[in-house]
Write an enzyme that holds these catalytic residues in place. Sequence first.
Site, PDB file in Angstrom:
ATOM      1  N   ALA A  13       0.871  -1.166   0.000  1.00 34.64           N
ATOM      2  CA  ALA A  13       0.000   0.000   0.000  1.00 34.64           C
ATOM      3  C   ALA A  13       0.914   1.224   0.000  1.00 34.64           C
ATOM      4  O   ALA A  13       2.059   1.154   0.471  1.00 34.64           O
ATOM      5  CB  ALA A  13      -0.877  -0.025   1.238  1.00 34.64           C
TER       6      ALA A  13
ATOM      7  N   GLU B 242       4.662  -5.160   7.256  1.00 36.90           N
ATOM      8  CA  GLU B 242       3.986  -4.005   7.864  1.00 36.90           C
ATOM      9  C   GLU B 242       4.438  -3.748   9.294  1.00 36.90           C
ATOM     10  O   GLU B 242       4.431  -2.611   9.765  1.00 36.90           O
ATOM     11  CB  GLU B 242       2.463  -4.209   7.850  1.00 36.90           C
TER      12      GLU B 242
ATOM     13  N   GLU C 289      -0.746  -9.078  -0.641  1.00 35.55           N
ATOM     14  CA  GLU C 289      -2.174  -9.291  -0.390  1.00 35.55           C
ATOM     15  C   GLU C 289      -2.975  -9.262  -1.689  1.00 35.55           C
ATOM     16  O   GLU C 289      -3.889 -10.056  -1.894  1.00 35.55           O
ATOM     17  CB  GLU C 289      -2.676  -8.237   0.603  1.00 35.55           C
TER      18      GLU C 289
ATOM     19  N   GLY D 244       0.575  -4.836   0.909  1.00 39.54           N
ATOM     20  CA  GLY D 244      -0.608  -4.857   0.042  1.00 39.54           C
ATOM     21  C   GLY D 244      -0.341  -5.533  -1.298  1.00 39.54           C
ATOM     22  O   GLY D 244      -1.269  -6.073  -1.918  1.00 39.54           O
TER      23      GLY D 244
END
Length: 260
Positions: A66, A134, A114, A111
């Site tokens: 992300a 993270e 993911e 992300g």
Amino acid sequence: MSYETILVEQKGAVTLITLNRPQALNALNSTVLAELIDAFAAYQADKAQRCAVITGSGDKAFAAGADIKEMADKPGAEFYSEDFFAGWTSQLVKSTRKPWIAAVNGFALGGGCELSMMADFIIASENAKFGQPEIKLAVAPGMGGSQRLTRAVGKAKAMDMCLTGRLMGAEEAERAGLVSRVVPADKLMEEALKAAETIAAMPPLAAMMNKEMVNIAFETTLDTGLLMERRMFQVLTATEDKAEGMKAFIEKRPGNWQGK
Ligand code: CO8
């Protein structure tokens, strides 16, 4: 339709979607999400498109996570009030009933890892690196990493990756069941598109139902899953494609699929 952060091409019956922010290692921001939702909705709606592939531009990353720069100054209350990241599962994964493959080149972190796990399966290049780092930013996975990674590789490796932030190479990822195939980097797109073309040539209703059946295995008990599998099999036997498929087998010719 042209987008700012992704590229979309149609290659016969295959839609190729490329994350296109190479200067930020294809980091996933709100614009990427909105554009992916739009592109996947168009893929889902187009009857001529039968399989999709998602990859990252450049040779360094599928997606490095992300977008940290978008999140850095965002007030915590907004993450909650906007239900930040909810759209990835609620609008992208749940609305895309047709098959899609992630072709992972280079880093698939946070992300990015993911997103690759949202796809129906992952084909990785030898240089792919998966991780949920993270914790090093004092946060945790927010787009499914703690759940989908654990289901894919089990508790030991998922805990190891989430708690230490270490990266997993392609070979280990294949051994652990995170990816279905590892291919040389220069063959990644060829192999991913070939797999997508194989799926695109299958009867489309059967492709959607096979996907749905496998996904149900993660959501329910064995008894309920087996019952649903039988019911879905029985539904497929009522399609015109089933009549054609079995007739074509007996007549020793390829099936001619109508998606009915
Ligand atoms: N976000 C934004 N920009 C990024 C990101 C990212 N995730 N990753 C890389 N970039 C940018 C860098 O800032 C750099 O930009 P610039 O040139 O402007 O400085 C450019 O991409 C190239 O990156 P590097 O110079 O760092 O390249 P290196 O080859 O040195 O390193 C790495 C590559 C190892 C991949 C490194 O870039 C890295 O560690 N990236 C971050 C990986 C990461 O931590 N990902 C997880 C992000 S958090 C997340 O995904 C989910 C958060 C869940 C929060 C839940 C809240 C509700």
